[in-house]
Design a protein around this motif. Structure first.
Motif, PDB file in Angstrom:
ATOM      1  N   SER A 118       0.841  -1.198   0.000  1.00 12.84           N
ATOM      2  CA  SER A 118       0.000   0.000   0.000  1.00 12.84           C
ATOM      3  C   SER A 118       0.875   1.246   0.000  1.00 12.84           C
ATOM      4  CB  SER A 118      -0.925   0.006   1.224  1.00 12.84           C
ATOM      5  OG  SER A 118      -1.893  -1.008   1.130  1.00 12.84           O
ATOM      6  N   GLY A 150       2.510   1.557  -3.426  1.00 15.32           N
ATOM      7  CA  GLY A 150       1.514   2.013  -4.387  1.00 15.32           C
ATOM      8  C   GLY A 150       1.231   3.496  -4.266  1.00 15.32           C
ATOM      9  N   ASN A 152       3.648   5.378  -6.216  1.00 16.69           N
ATOM     10  CA  ASN A 152       3.635   5.004  -7.636  1.00 16.69           C
ATOM     11  C   ASN A 152       4.930   4.335  -8.078  1.00 16.69           C
ATOM     12  OD1 ASN A 152       2.061   4.880  -9.982  1.00 16.69           O
ATOM     13  ND2 ASN A 152       3.104   6.650 -10.874  1.00 16.69           N
ATOM     14  N   HIS A 188       0.705  -1.504 -13.731  1.00 12.88           N
ATOM     15  CA  HIS A 188      -0.334  -0.940 -12.865  1.00 12.88           C
ATOM     16  C   HIS A 188       0.062  -1.232 -11.417  1.00 12.88           C
ATOM     17  CE1 HIS A 188      -2.594  -1.037 -16.636  1.00 12.88           C
ATOM     18  NE2 HIS A 188      -3.408  -0.167 -16.100  1.00 12.88           N
ATOM     19  N   THR A 189       0.549  -0.208 -10.732  1.00 15.81           N
ATOM     20  CA  THR A 189       1.139  -0.423  -9.413  1.00 15.81           C
ATOM     21  C   THR A 189       0.131  -0.835  -8.355  1.00 15.81           C
ATOM     22  OG1 THR A 189       0.914   1.947  -8.939  1.00 15.81           O
ATOM     23  CG2 THR A 189       3.000   1.208  -9.873  1.00 15.81           C
ATOM     24  N   GLY A 190      -1.164  -0.702  -8.629  1.00 17.46           N
ATOM     25  CA  GLY A 190      -2.162  -1.023  -7.621  1.00 17.46           C
ATOM     26  C   GLY A 190      -2.523  -2.486  -7.513  1.00 17.46           C
ATOM     27  N   VAL A 242      -1.338  -3.994  -4.269  1.00 16.40           N
ATOM     28  CA  VAL A 242      -2.102  -3.387  -3.179  1.00 16.40           C
ATOM     29  C   VAL A 242      -3.452  -4.078  -3.029  1.00 16.40           C
ATOM     30  CG1 VAL A 242      -3.194  -1.274  -2.344  1.00 16.40           C
ATOM     31  CG2 VAL A 242      -0.958  -1.161  -3.458  1.00 16.40           C
TER      32      VAL A 242
END
Length: 593
Positions: free
Chosen positions: A282, A285, A288, A540-542, A545
């Motif tokens: 988290s 994320g 970024n 997509h860095t999420g 998370v």
């Protein structure tokens, strides 16, 4: 006939003569009965000149104004190309990204495409024009000019091919195609006639030398065949086709890639409990940071070690975030190493063949190259090595799998005009909404495997080779392999095998461990492996998370993590598998394709 999209890079339009040569290529294609859309980049080093000019004005230019500035490079190219085609007797019209209707989000300098209008392009095509589109750019909802970042013109070209349902997307560049590895490093590297979208995405670092991974993500998502061709002669040679199929049906490895400038970060004495991975990712994320290799091995005494790689340029930002997490968790030791590189082998065939990993590890051991970390996916094995040994490692692995030789049973390879866009299984309009959003292909639960772990493994060349050669000799299929950097010169190596082979594999490894004076060897006869497959997982860095948040909320502890460009695997307690699957399906319900 149908629509052909042709993209010409900066070196292909670097001067007037090259612009005229590209114009003639497009006209010939139109004369063959196709409608033609050209996507052009800025001329030669024009973008670099603009960046330098900005730097002479300010050391911190506003991102919006950089987009306004850099977008002019492509506008020069499209206007000149339209003039060239008109001078040669054909009809052409040049369009900026905004004039086409390429809508993006508002992330200046690295915008993602959300939608593309086709009405204006189709009208011009039906009127007999060659449409010349400015690559690399679009507009946001407030009509601000945005740019797409690295590889943006490739992304524009494949995206236009997708929305227009083109027969093909031809990428003209200064190389002959996609090679088995970087030919500048390995002289024996061979141009491949064909490579699958999946393979080139997993070989993203290799593909970035020819095309950026975002454009390949579009190709896979929308079934666009991509032809990489040399612009030097504009001949009819097919170059390399990036599409549905691999070059060989039974060859285990198709290519070898090197990501040179990696940095390694490790957190030791992390609480081995639900929520730990969520806390870490988290935070990453929120800043970024795109994480590459992720390694978490089996914990001991309520503590675990989590390690991961990022691009070296992201190291300062990453360390700042990680140190905050370490302080919040309490008692966590953070170490890092910048001088590392990642060597990866990729091939669809390795998903069904034994003995691939051991060959790679032996090739490295024979060159006295130490493996610092290992992660695997279904079609990829990555090893982290010292950067000063990276070139030697790449050459050794390329030679071990004899990639300089033609495959024995090359897949059928046709004329370019015979390769057509695959029909979409669902409505095209629905698929094209928010085009670059994350798409999860599948979420799976594998309850057929067990785990074997050998601890206190000396951090020196040859250990991994000894372990996996012994396992391969019994023809045991290995799925996940995880090795972290370890501490005090010792590391843990874990791998998964079918449940029925756990006992045999454990005894084999105990024998090897005794000879190597390492261990103990532990095993778990039944585990649950949860896997998230998707296009754009790394960019997509999420994703991490969402994944770790979902498992944390379900009170499920992550025991092992392994990742690649298109897949994240986690091992959890066997009894928690179904609950974990349900949690992940709920977490990704809005993006499952």
């Amino acid at each position: 006939m149908g629509i052909i999209v042709q993209k010409f890079g900066g070196t292909s339009v670097a001067d007037a003569d090259k612009i005229l040569a590209a114009a003639r290529k497009a006209i010939r294609t139109q004369q063959q009965g196709h409608q033609v859309v050209m996507v052009v980049s800025a001329m030669g080093k024009n973008t670099d000149v603009l960046v330098d000019l900005a730097g002479q004005i300010t050391s911190n230019p506003p991102a919006r104004e950089m987009d306004m500035l850099l977008s002019t490079g492509e506008q020069v190219s499209v206007a000149l190309m339209a003039m060239a085609i008109t001078e040669l007797g054909s009809k052409a019209v040049s369009l900026t990204g905004g004039q086409i209707g390429i809508k993006t989000d508002n992330s200046h300098t690295k915008a993602r495409i959300q939608s593309i209008s086709t009405e204006r392009m189709r009208k011009h095509l039906d009127d007999g024009h060659i449409v010349i589109a400015a690559g690399f750019q679009g507009i946001d909802d407030d009509f601000n000019i945005t740019t797409l970042g690295r590889g943006g013109s490739d992304t524009t070209a494949v995206a236009l091919a997708a929305v227009l349902q083109a027969d093909a997307c031809e990428i003209y560049t200064d190389v002959d195609g996609v090679f088995t590895t970087d030919p500048r490093i390995v002289a024996e590297a061979r141009k491949m006639d064909r490579v699958s979208h999946d393979e080139i995405l997993e070989l993203a670092s290799m593909g970035a030398g020819v095309m950026h991974s975002r454009s390949i993500e579009f190709g896979k998502k929308f079934g666009v065949p991509i032809h990489v061709c040399n612009s030097a002669s504009f001949s009819d040679e097919p170059g390399t086709v990036i599409g549905l199929h691999s070059e060989s049906q039974d060859r285990p490895v198709s290519g070898v890639a090197l990501t040179k400038n990696e940095a390694w970060i490790s957190l030791a004495d992390v609480p081995d409990q639900p929520g730990t991975m969520d806390t870490l990712f988290s935070k990453l994320g929120s800043v970024n940071v795109a994480v590459d290799m992720i390694v978490q091995n089996v914990g001991e005494g309520g503590k675990a070690e989590i390690s991961f790689t990022v691009l070296e340029s992201d190291l300062p930002t990453t360390l700042k975030a990680v140190n905050i997490v370490a302080k919040d968790l309490g008692g966590v030791e953070v170490t890092h190493e910048a001088n590392v590189s990642k060597v990866s082998i990729v091939g669809l065939g390795m998903a069904t063949q034994t003995g691939v990993a051991d060959r790679m590890f032996r090739a490295l051991a024979d060159e006295a190259i130490n493996i610092l970390a290992i992660t695997t996916s279904q079609i990829k094995i990555s090893a982290l090595v010292p950067r000063d040994q990276a070139m030697k490692a790449l050459r050794a692995v390329h030679g071990e799998f004899e990639l300089e030789k033609q495959p024995g049973d090359r897949a059928a390879f046709g004329n370019k005009s015979t390769v057509t866009l695959q029909p979409s299984p669902v409505d095209v309009v629905d698929r094209l909404q928010r085009m670059e959003d994350l798409t999860i292909d599948d979420i799976q639960l594998d309850e057929t495997q067990g785990r074997v772990t050998v601890s206190q493994v000396p951090d020196k060349p040859g250990i991994a080779a000894e372990i996996f050669e012994a396992v391969a000799a019994e023809e045991i299929m290995v799925d996940m392999i995880v090795q972290g950097t370890g501490r005090d010169g010792l590391a843990n190596v874990s791998f998964t095998v079918p449940m029925e082979a756990v006992s045999t594999a454990t005894e084999i490894v105990r024998s090897v461990a005794a000879q190597m004076e390492c261990g103990p060897v532990t095993s778990d006869p039944k585990i649950a492996i949860l896997s998230v497959f998707g296009i754009g997982i790394r960019t997509h860095t999420g994703v991490g998370v969402r994944m770790f948040q979902a498992l944390s909320r379900a009170d499920i502890n992550v025991e092992i993590v392994s990742s690649s460009e298109m897949r994240v695997n986690v091992v959890v307690d066997a009894d928690k598998g179904p609950a974990g699957l349900q949690a992940l399906q709920a977490a990704f319900a809005d993006v499952i394709g």
